[in-house]
Design a protein around this motif. Structure first.
Motif, PDB file in Angstrom:
ATOM      1  N   GLU A  70      35.803 -89.015 -17.719  1.00 24.37           N
ATOM      2  CA  GLU A  70      35.369 -87.986 -16.900  1.00 24.37           C
ATOM      3  C   GLU A  70      33.844 -88.429 -16.242  1.00 24.37           C
ATOM      4  OE1 GLU A  70      37.010 -85.310 -15.685  1.00 24.37           O
ATOM      5  OE2 GLU A  70      38.749 -85.821 -16.824  1.00 24.37           O
ATOM      6  N   LEU A  71      33.328 -87.495 -15.623  1.00 26.17           N
ATOM      7  CA  LEU A  71      32.050 -87.770 -15.273  1.00 26.17           C
ATOM      8  C   LEU A  71      30.868 -86.921 -16.063  1.00 26.17           C
ATOM      9  CD1 LEU A  71      32.313 -88.054 -11.250  1.00 26.17           C
ATOM     10  CD2 LEU A  71      32.377 -89.420 -12.905  1.00 26.17           C
ATOM     11  N   VAL A  72      29.708 -87.565 -16.248  1.00 28.09           N
ATOM     12  CA  VAL A  72      28.716 -86.973 -16.939  1.00 28.09           C
ATOM     13  C   VAL A  72      28.126 -85.870 -15.861  1.00 28.09           C
ATOM     14  CG1 VAL A  72      26.354 -87.425 -17.781  1.00 28.09           C
ATOM     15  CG2 VAL A  72      28.182 -88.859 -18.536  1.00 28.09           C
ATOM     16  N   PRO A  73      27.744 -84.813 -16.265  1.00 22.30           N
ATOM     17  CA  PRO A  73      27.182 -83.796 -15.059  1.00 22.30           C
ATOM     18  C   PRO A  73      26.068 -84.177 -14.420  1.00 22.30           C
ATOM     19  CG  PRO A  73      27.597 -82.770 -17.353  1.00 22.30           C
ATOM     20  CD  PRO A  73      27.712 -84.222 -17.493  1.00 22.30           C
ATOM     21  N   ASP A  74      26.207 -83.744 -12.824  1.00 23.04           N
ATOM     22  CA  ASP A  74      25.268 -84.179 -11.915  1.00 23.04           C
ATOM     23  C   ASP A  74      23.721 -84.096 -12.605  1.00 23.04           C
ATOM     24  OD1 ASP A  74      27.089 -84.740 -10.227  1.00 23.04           O
ATOM     25  OD2 ASP A  74      26.972 -82.692  -9.091  1.00 23.04           O
ATOM     26  N   SER A  75      23.448 -82.947 -13.141  1.00 22.82           N
ATOM     27  CA  SER A  75      21.997 -82.660 -13.527  1.00 22.82           C
ATOM     28  C   SER A  75      21.599 -83.794 -14.568  1.00 22.82           C
ATOM     29  CB  SER A  75      22.023 -81.334 -14.144  1.00 22.82           C
ATOM     30  OG  SER A  75      22.787 -81.187 -15.409  1.00 22.82           O
ATOM     31  N   GLU A 135      43.729 -94.879 -15.850  1.00 19.06           N
ATOM     32  CA  GLU A 135      44.504 -94.158 -14.914  1.00 19.06           C
ATOM     33  C   GLU A 135      43.339 -93.034 -14.482  1.00 19.06           C
ATOM     34  OE1 GLU A 135      47.429 -94.831 -13.802  1.00 19.06           O
ATOM     35  OE2 GLU A 135      47.514 -93.218 -12.293  1.00 19.06           O
ATOM     36  N   ASN A 136      42.881 -92.091 -15.461  1.00 24.05           N
ATOM     37  CA  ASN A 136      42.126 -90.850 -15.300  1.00 24.05           C
ATOM     38  C   ASN A 136      40.719 -91.454 -14.372  1.00 24.05           C
ATOM     39  OD1 ASN A 136      41.575 -87.947 -15.297  1.00 24.05           O
ATOM     40  ND2 ASN A 136      40.223 -88.396 -17.036  1.00 24.05           N
ATOM     41  N   ARG A 137      40.167 -92.427 -15.089  1.00 22.96           N
ATOM     42  CA  ARG A 137      39.083 -92.750 -14.273  1.00 22.96           C
ATOM     43  C   ARG A 137      39.066 -93.131 -12.905  1.00 22.96           C
ATOM     44  NH1 ARG A 137      36.702 -97.704 -17.438  1.00 22.96           N
ATOM     45  NH2 ARG A 137      35.157 -97.698 -15.746  1.00 22.96           N
ATOM     46  N   GLY A 162      25.426 -95.949 -15.675  1.00 21.71           N
ATOM     47  CA  GLY A 162      26.527 -96.479 -16.739  1.00 21.71           C
ATOM     48  C   GLY A 162      25.752 -97.356 -17.983  1.00 21.71           C
ATOM     49  N   ASP A 163      24.978 -97.975 -17.481  1.00 15.41           N
ATOM     50  CA  ASP A 163      24.274 -98.871 -18.396  1.00 15.41           C
ATOM     51  C   ASP A 163      23.386 -97.859 -19.329  1.00 15.41           C
ATOM     52  OD1 ASP A 163      25.740-101.105 -17.874  1.00 15.41           O
ATOM     53  OD2 ASP A 163      24.007-102.126 -16.694  1.00 15.41           O
ATOM     54  N   LEU A 164      22.756 -97.086 -18.517  1.00 11.42           N
ATOM     55  CA  LEU A 164      21.610 -96.331 -18.968  1.00 11.42           C
ATOM     56  C   LEU A 164      22.324 -95.277 -20.041  1.00 11.42           C
ATOM     57  CD1 LEU A 164      19.660 -95.525 -15.962  1.00 11.42           C
ATOM     58  CD2 LEU A 164      18.635 -97.091 -17.972  1.00 11.42           C
ATOM     59  N   LEU A 165      23.727 -94.851 -19.676  1.00 14.39           N
ATOM     60  CA  LEU A 165      24.054 -93.835 -20.530  1.00 14.39           C
ATOM     61  C   LEU A 165      24.607 -94.633 -21.809  1.00 14.39           C
ATOM     62  CD1 LEU A 165      26.343 -92.113 -17.867  1.00 14.39           C
ATOM     63  CD2 LEU A 165      24.486 -90.994 -19.150  1.00 14.39           C
ATOM     64  N   ARG A 166      25.185 -95.832 -21.675  1.00 14.64           N
ATOM     65  CA  ARG A 166      25.441 -96.813 -22.741  1.00 14.64           C
ATOM     66  C   ARG A 166      24.419 -96.977 -23.667  1.00 14.64           C
ATOM     67  NH1 ARG A 166      29.530 -98.235 -18.964  1.00 14.64           N
ATOM     68  NH2 ARG A 166      28.166 -99.792 -18.089  1.00 14.64           N
ATOM     69  N   LYS A 214      36.597 -87.177  -6.785  1.00 13.00           N
ATOM     70  CA  LYS A 214      35.084 -86.683  -6.703  1.00 13.00           C
ATOM     71  C   LYS A 214      34.227 -87.765  -6.258  1.00 13.00           C
ATOM     72  CE  LYS A 214      35.815 -83.736 -10.573  1.00 13.00           C
ATOM     73  NZ  LYS A 214      35.700 -83.441 -12.022  1.00 13.00           N
ATOM     74  N   THR A 215      34.583 -89.083  -6.226  1.00  7.43           N
ATOM     75  CA  THR A 215      33.634 -90.152  -5.772  1.00  7.43           C
ATOM     76  C   THR A 215      33.748 -90.578  -4.566  1.00  7.43           C
ATOM     77  OG1 THR A 215      33.329 -90.572  -8.064  1.00  7.43           O
ATOM     78  CG2 THR A 215      32.367 -92.100  -6.554  1.00  7.43           C
ATOM     79  N   ALA A 216      35.084 -90.684  -4.081  1.00  6.16           N
ATOM     80  CA  ALA A 216      35.535 -91.261  -2.806  1.00  6.16           C
ATOM     81  C   ALA A 216      34.848 -90.310  -1.565  1.00  6.16           C
ATOM     82  CB  ALA A 216      36.934 -91.618  -2.538  1.00  6.16           C
TER      83      ALA A 216
END
Ligand code: UDP
Ligand code: MG
Length: 190
Positions: free
Chosen positions: A58-63, A144-146, A33-37, A153-155
């Motif tokens: 939403e989530l940034v793609p896995d790749s 709410e969406n997060r 998250g910090d790297l993306l910011r 997807k994460t749990a």
């Protein structure tokens, strides 16, 4: 090597506790998250893509996140270990992390899961949004969406680590230093 995965829903306190754990055990702190910011702040192409996704919750793609982690793992050869904060976020990311660490003759030592219920999370994220300037903490629908994305997807990562005997739940409500002590006790028991 000691490699900790610090896991939990948005607002569970991963960032706060990761800094503490990194200091206590002398680990390199890797927060995707910090790297993306940082990419967003530097207005790179990746930052522009990430900003659009993150502001929707939403989530940034896995790749993308996997290759960010890959390049960080290549760097310091002398480290005692890593603390992964906010990564992996999907089961394919968890598998990719195992593959990457295997290449470095290493593995995930434990997954520490900060447990906090939804009402408390929403309150914390709202409060953070008042001062953080983070677009994804700003409004109720995004928060709410997060949380929904986390549940969907994460749990599922929990059972992935549970089946490897690495899942370690930690009660995530209390004073920051109390939770820090719970986490470091769990690491020392390893
Ligand atoms: N994010 C992502 N993949 C990652 C890390 C972050 O997609 O590996 C995105 C996602 O949109 C997330 C946001 O960045 O909601 C903020 O992530 P961070 O881990 O900083 O949030 P936290 O869970 O700590 O509130
Ligand atoms: Mg965080």
């Amino acid at each position: 090597m000691l490699n900790l995965v610090l896991f939990g829903p948005p607002g569970a306190g991963k960032g706060t506790q990761a800094i503490y754990l990194a200091r206590t055990f002398n680990l390199v702190h890797l927060s995707t998250g910090d790297l993306l910011r940082q990419e967003i702040a530097a207005q790179t192409d990746l930052g522009r893509i990430a900003n659009e996704i993150i502001s929707k919750g939403e989530l940034v793609p896995d790749s993308i996140v996997i290759s960010m982690i890959e390049s960080k793992l290549k760097k310091p050869k002398t480290t005692v270990g890593f603390i992964f904060d906010g990564f992996p976020r999907t089961v394919p990311q968890a598998k990719a992390l195992d593959d990457l660490l295997r290449k470095h003759h290493s593995k995930v030592s434990v997954m520490l899961c900060l447990e906090v219920e939804k009402e408390e999370l929403i309150g914390r994220l709202f409060k953070r949004g008042l001062t953080s300037g983070r677009c994804d903490d700003a409004d109720a629908a995004t928060i709410e969406n997060r949380i929904n994305v986390y549940n969907e997807k994460t749990a599922p990562i929990i059972s992935y680590y549970e089946s490897q005997g690495k899942y370690h739940p930690i009660h995530g409500i209390g004073a920051v230093d109390e939770i820090a002590a719970r986490l470091s006790d769990a690491v020392e028991e390893l």
